[in-house]
Design an enzyme around this catalytic site. Sequence first.
Site, PDB file in Angstrom:
ATOM      1  N   ARG A  49       0.776  -1.129  -0.161  1.00 37.44           N
ATOM      2  CA  ARG A  49      -0.002  -0.148   0.184  1.00 37.44           C
ATOM      3  C   ARG A  49       1.029   1.201   0.024  1.00 37.44           C
ATOM      4  O   ARG A  49       0.658   2.478  -0.545  1.00 37.44           O
ATOM      5  CB  ARG A  49      -0.957   0.013   1.136  1.00 37.44           C
ATOM      6  CG  ARG A  49      -1.675   1.284   1.217  1.00 37.44           C
ATOM      7  CD  ARG A  49      -2.728   1.300   2.275  1.00 37.44           C
ATOM      8  NE  ARG A  49      -2.695   0.472   3.221  1.00 37.44           N
ATOM      9  CZ  ARG A  49      -2.265   1.001   4.481  1.00 37.44           C
ATOM     10  NH1 ARG A  49      -1.467   2.018   4.651  1.00 37.44           N
ATOM     11  NH2 ARG A  49      -1.851   0.037   5.609  1.00 37.44           N
ATOM     12  N   TYR A 101     -15.308  17.696 -15.458  1.00 34.78           N
ATOM     13  CA  TYR A 101     -15.927  16.545 -15.670  1.00 34.78           C
ATOM     14  C   TYR A 101     -16.916  16.354 -14.237  1.00 34.78           C
ATOM     15  O   TYR A 101     -16.657  16.676 -13.411  1.00 34.78           O
ATOM     16  CB  TYR A 101     -14.636  15.374 -15.336  1.00 34.78           C
ATOM     17  CG  TYR A 101     -15.255  13.953 -14.792  1.00 34.78           C
ATOM     18  CD1 TYR A 101     -16.030  13.375 -15.625  1.00 34.78           C
ATOM     19  CD2 TYR A 101     -14.751  13.239 -13.793  1.00 34.78           C
ATOM     20  CE1 TYR A 101     -16.331  12.046 -15.608  1.00 34.78           C
ATOM     21  CE2 TYR A 101     -15.164  12.011 -13.512  1.00 34.78           C
ATOM     22  CZ  TYR A 101     -16.074  11.303 -14.367  1.00 34.78           C
ATOM     23  OH  TYR A 101     -16.577   9.970 -14.226  1.00 34.78           O
ATOM     24  N   ASP A 173      -6.043  19.186 -14.725  1.00 34.83           N
ATOM     25  CA  ASP A 173      -6.643  17.669 -15.166  1.00 34.83           C
ATOM     26  C   ASP A 173      -5.953  17.667 -16.415  1.00 34.83           C
ATOM     27  O   ASP A 173      -6.650  18.406 -17.459  1.00 34.83           O
ATOM     28  CB  ASP A 173      -8.005  17.617 -14.910  1.00 34.83           C
ATOM     29  CG  ASP A 173      -8.630  16.290 -15.268  1.00 34.83           C
ATOM     30  OD1 ASP A 173      -7.895  15.486 -15.983  1.00 34.83           O
ATOM     31  OD2 ASP A 173      -9.560  15.822 -14.703  1.00 34.83           O
ATOM     32  N   LYS A 198      -7.849   6.552 -19.295  1.00 33.78           N
ATOM     33  CA  LYS A 198      -8.024   6.984 -20.559  1.00 33.78           C
ATOM     34  C   LYS A 198      -6.996   6.787 -21.489  1.00 33.78           C
ATOM     35  O   LYS A 198      -6.409   5.762 -21.675  1.00 33.78           O
ATOM     36  CB  LYS A 198      -8.341   8.554 -20.396  1.00 33.78           C
ATOM     37  CG  LYS A 198      -9.651   8.784 -19.349  1.00 33.78           C
ATOM     38  CD  LYS A 198     -11.082   7.972 -19.752  1.00 33.78           C
ATOM     39  CE  LYS A 198     -11.916   7.933 -18.520  1.00 33.78           C
ATOM     40  NZ  LYS A 198     -12.053   8.422 -17.416  1.00 33.78           N
TER      41      LYS A 198
HETATM   42  N1  PLP Z   1     -11.130  13.651 -15.075  1.00 38.80           N
HETATM   43  C1  PLP Z   1     -11.590  13.514 -16.314  1.00 38.80           C
HETATM   44  C2  PLP Z   1     -11.428  14.487 -17.273  1.00 38.80           C
HETATM   45  C3  PLP Z   1     -12.409  12.221 -16.627  1.00 38.80           C
HETATM   46  O1  PLP Z   1     -12.907  12.113 -17.888  1.00 38.80           O
HETATM   47  C4  PLP Z   1     -12.574  11.425 -15.649  1.00 38.80           C
HETATM   48  C5  PLP Z   1     -13.571  10.057 -15.980  1.00 38.80           C
HETATM   49  O2  PLP Z   1     -13.882  10.042 -16.879  1.00 38.80           O
HETATM   50  C6  PLP Z   1     -11.987  11.449 -14.295  1.00 38.80           C
HETATM   51  C7  PLP Z   1     -11.295  12.575 -14.168  1.00 38.80           C
HETATM   52  C8  PLP Z   1     -11.960  10.306 -13.303  1.00 38.80           C
HETATM   53  O3  PLP Z   1     -11.315   9.133 -13.790  1.00 38.80           O
HETATM   54  P1  PLP Z   1     -11.711   7.819 -13.152  1.00 38.80           P
HETATM   55  O4  PLP Z   1     -13.008   7.348 -13.782  1.00 38.80           O
HETATM   56  O5  PLP Z   1     -10.601   6.910 -13.582  1.00 38.80           O
HETATM   57  O6  PLP Z   1     -11.830   7.958 -11.762  1.00 38.80           O
END
Ligand code: PLP
Length: 386
Positions: A49, A101, A173, A198
């Site tokens: 961990r 998001y 992000d 992604k």
């Molecule tokens: N940031 C963006 C721009 C996203 O599109 C997403 C998920 O779609 C996330 C963060 C969150 O990621 P996760 O689904 O891996 O938890």
Amino acid sequence: MSDKKNATIAVRGGINTDKHHGAVVAPIHLSSTYSLKGLNDKRQFDYSRTGNPTRSTFGQAIADLEKGAVGVVTSTGMAAVHLICQLLSVNDTIVIPHDCYGGSYRLFTHLAKRGQFKLIIVDQDDEQALQQALDQKPKLVLIETPSNPLLRIVDISKICQKSHQAGALVAVDNTFLSPILQQPLTLGADIVFHSTTKYINGHSDVVGGVLVTKDVAIGEELAWWANCIGITGSAFDSYLALRGLKTLPVRIKQHQANADQVAAFLQENTAIEKVYYPGFITHPNHNVAKKQQESAGGMLSFEIKGGIAAVEKLFANLTLFTLAQSLGGVESLISHPSTMTHASMEHSAQIEAGITESLVRISVGIEDIDDIIADLAQGLVASQRQ
Ligand code: PLP
């Protein structure tokens, strides 16, 4: 920090690191625990961990790509977003964009409602609104550019400069572009984070996250919290994501070539009201995108004529595109933000962010472009049938 180009760093992540057997590819270390050499004589790793060799190799590769000091690998992208919240105390303020998001929006609004910090939601492209928010002396400003799902672009350097003047840290992000197309730390940001689910993993078979800090102390603080809360990424997921990373530069090239063609096709299609794509010269912040991104990226969205009925007919008739959340995988995906990725946003917040029921988002895959366009063409014809 590596002095190599990003295409090299991506391919070479973990290569030749196995000192015991000379394995070319970094081995996967599944052991949950590691022996001590003796009392008070720990090795580099003691418990998975806290630290794991495979995860550490992956984190270092992303830190190198993002030109940062410390990479913290988390179990999901949302875990990375949540980890950043550990920098905030009850009286601290965070500024987030009004069109981020949906999952991030849900997390920030709900934690703020519970009094964990103060939240200001602004259109970061509105200079006056942003300045008013910065006048509140926030601790942290969160940027998402290009934004999900409307591909809005904000100027990272400019916002970093203003935020730093106000005494705030900036976290970006970078999920939509990956470090191949944009490196926010080099533009002045303090933290960059990803849903590695992604583009970075790229094969839609891992859910994961990572964040990279410019500053060692902040990175160590966040790594401490990641261990403390127990949200570090698994060895197996780290292995897969590191494997995916090797082809990221070439995948991105193909995503980009295909997205350019899909955008041009949609722009001319009579079933389409509007296309959102930073690669268009007519995109409101095309020049900012040109300045801070290598290219536009593989994501786009559009408004279809005929409202929700047309959206339904389009989805029912597509044969190549898969109707699914997520993005950045090699396969083309299509989604309906208002009922899928952004469903957790209240209707009024969706409208404010510009997310209508006619909005459709595409993650352009790396299939043959002729097949992608043929599928969209027939689906769009079907969408307009009475
Ligand atoms: N940031 C963006 C721009 C996203 O599109 C997403 C998920 O779609 C996330 C963060 C969150 O990621 P996760 O689904 O891996 O938890």
